[in-house]
Design a protein around this motif. Structure first.
Motif, PDB file in Angstrom:
ATOM      1  N   HIS A 120      47.419 -33.660  -2.573  1.00 44.43           N
ATOM      2  CA  HIS A 120      46.318 -33.679  -1.609  1.00 44.43           C
ATOM      3  C   HIS A 120      46.798 -33.192  -0.245  1.00 44.43           C
ATOM      4  N   ARG A 121      47.922 -33.677   0.197  1.00 43.36           N
ATOM      5  CA  ARG A 121      48.437 -33.263   1.504  1.00 43.36           C
ATOM      6  C   ARG A 121      48.881 -31.795   1.492  1.00 43.36           C
ATOM      7  N   ASN A 143      44.446 -33.293  11.416  1.00 42.84           N
ATOM      8  CA  ASN A 143      44.167 -34.716  11.319  1.00 42.84           C
ATOM      9  C   ASN A 143      45.386 -35.409  10.726  1.00 42.84           C
ATOM     10  N   TYR A 145      47.639 -38.208   8.853  1.00 39.13           N
ATOM     11  CA  TYR A 145      47.423 -39.143   7.749  1.00 39.13           C
ATOM     12  C   TYR A 145      47.810 -40.550   8.170  1.00 39.13           C
ATOM     13  N   VAL A 146      47.065 -41.531   7.630  1.00 38.19           N
ATOM     14  CA  VAL A 146      47.320 -42.932   7.927  1.00 38.19           C
ATOM     15  C   VAL A 146      47.899 -43.592   6.679  1.00 38.19           C
ATOM     16  N   GLY A 149      48.658 -43.134   1.760  1.00 41.00           N
ATOM     17  CA  GLY A 149      47.604 -42.567   0.934  1.00 41.00           C
ATOM     18  C   GLY A 149      47.102 -41.245   1.475  1.00 41.00           C
ATOM     19  N   ILE A 150      45.826 -41.022   1.228  1.00 48.33           N
ATOM     20  CA  ILE A 150      45.213 -39.762   1.645  1.00 48.33           C
ATOM     21  C   ILE A 150      44.214 -39.963   2.782  1.00 48.33           C
ATOM     22  N   LYS A 151      44.180 -41.165   3.319  1.00 46.21           N
ATOM     23  CA  LYS A 151      43.256 -41.437   4.406  1.00 46.21           C
ATOM     24  C   LYS A 151      43.752 -40.774   5.690  1.00 46.21           C
ATOM     25  N   GLN A 152      42.829 -40.109   6.405  1.00 42.41           N
ATOM     26  CA  GLN A 152      43.159 -39.421   7.639  1.00 42.41           C
ATOM     27  C   GLN A 152      42.472 -40.098   8.823  1.00 42.41           C
ATOM     28  N   SER A 153      43.126 -40.025   9.969  1.00 46.50           N
ATOM     29  CA  SER A 153      42.535 -40.575  11.191  1.00 46.50           C
ATOM     30  C   SER A 153      41.510 -39.594  11.753  1.00 46.50           C
ATOM     31  N   ASP A 154      40.581 -40.131  12.516  1.00 46.69           N
ATOM     32  CA  ASP A 154      39.548 -39.281  13.120  1.00 46.69           C
ATOM     33  C   ASP A 154      40.083 -38.490  14.303  1.00 46.69           C
TER      34      ASP A 154
END
Length: 235
Positions: A120-121, A143, A145-146, A149-154
């Motif tokens: 994903h990254r 953006n 990553y947090v 995982g694959i969650k990204q910050s705004d």
């Protein structure tokens, strides 16, 4: 009178010749029938021998195949190895080592998750690099990553140039490929573990060892020699 004697002689010769020809023809017929019977019996006997030999060879060949196949099927180590290669953890279940199965599936789940995150990254940073190379942009915002995982910050960070984004793309591509290699190695290792464990189930690992002296006769170049042998016995 003379005429009568001549007629009788001629009649006797003709009948004798006919009888001789009949006897010869009957003898020839008998010989030919004997030859036909002998030849047919020989052919029949040869055919029976060939059929018996062929059927016996087939029976032996089939029995060898079935014996070899049954021996392979009866080998628990081979069965555990094949099942583990088909599905991780199946060989451990065959060996009734159910406590190993959570370890196998946990490692497999970790490998799949790692591949998913790295891929994903890699795809994300590759898209940004495409904007720089193909789109003609000089700088891009990213953006962050947090966590793992694959969650990204705004909140976006940057700007970054091609020289800064390209190493990141190569890094995550390398991580993704390494994950695939590690996953394949782990798959092979769990199959080997199932195979070795199945072998060890039939191996005597008892600590009870007995030593026994017994007489023995050893052959030598001068005859036979009487001696003693030391025998280790595992109980």
């Amino acid at each position: 009178m003379v005429r009568m004697l001549v007629i009788l002689l001629l009649t006797t010769n003709i009948s004798f010749a006919q009888k001789t020809d009949t006897v010869k023809s009957n003898t020839a017929k008998t010989d030919s029938s004997k030859k036909i019977l002998i030849d047919s019996s020989r052919i029949a006997g040869l055919g029976k021998r060939l059929v018996k030999a062929d059927s016996a060879g087939r029976v032996r060949f089939i029995s060898r195949i079935f014996k070899a196949d049954s021996a392979k099927k009866a080998n628990p180590a081979r069965k555990a190895l094949i099942r583990s290669l088909i599905l991780p953890g199946w060989g451990q279940a065959t060996n009734k080592e159910y406590w190993v199965m959570p370890i196998v599936y946990g490692a497999a789940a970790g490998g799949i998750f790692s591949f998913y995150v790295n891929n994903h990254r890699y795809q994300y940073y590759k898209g940004k690099l495409t904007e720089l190379v193909v789109g003609g942009a000089t700088e891009v915002m990213l953006n962050n990553y947090v966590g793992i995982g694959i969650k990204q910050s705004d909140k976006q960070i940057g700007p970054f140039t091609k020289a800064q984004v390209e190493p990141v793309v190569n890094t995550y591509r390398r991580y993704r490929d390494l994950t695939v290699i590690v996953f394949a190695v782990g798959w092979a290792l769990q199959a080997v573990q199932a195979n070795v464990s199945a072998h060890l189930k039939n191996f005597d690992m008892s600590d009870d060892i007995s030593i026994k002296f017994q007489p023995s006769v050893q052959p030598t170049f001068m005859g036979s020699a009487v001696g003693a042998s030391l025998v280790f016995k595992f109980k």
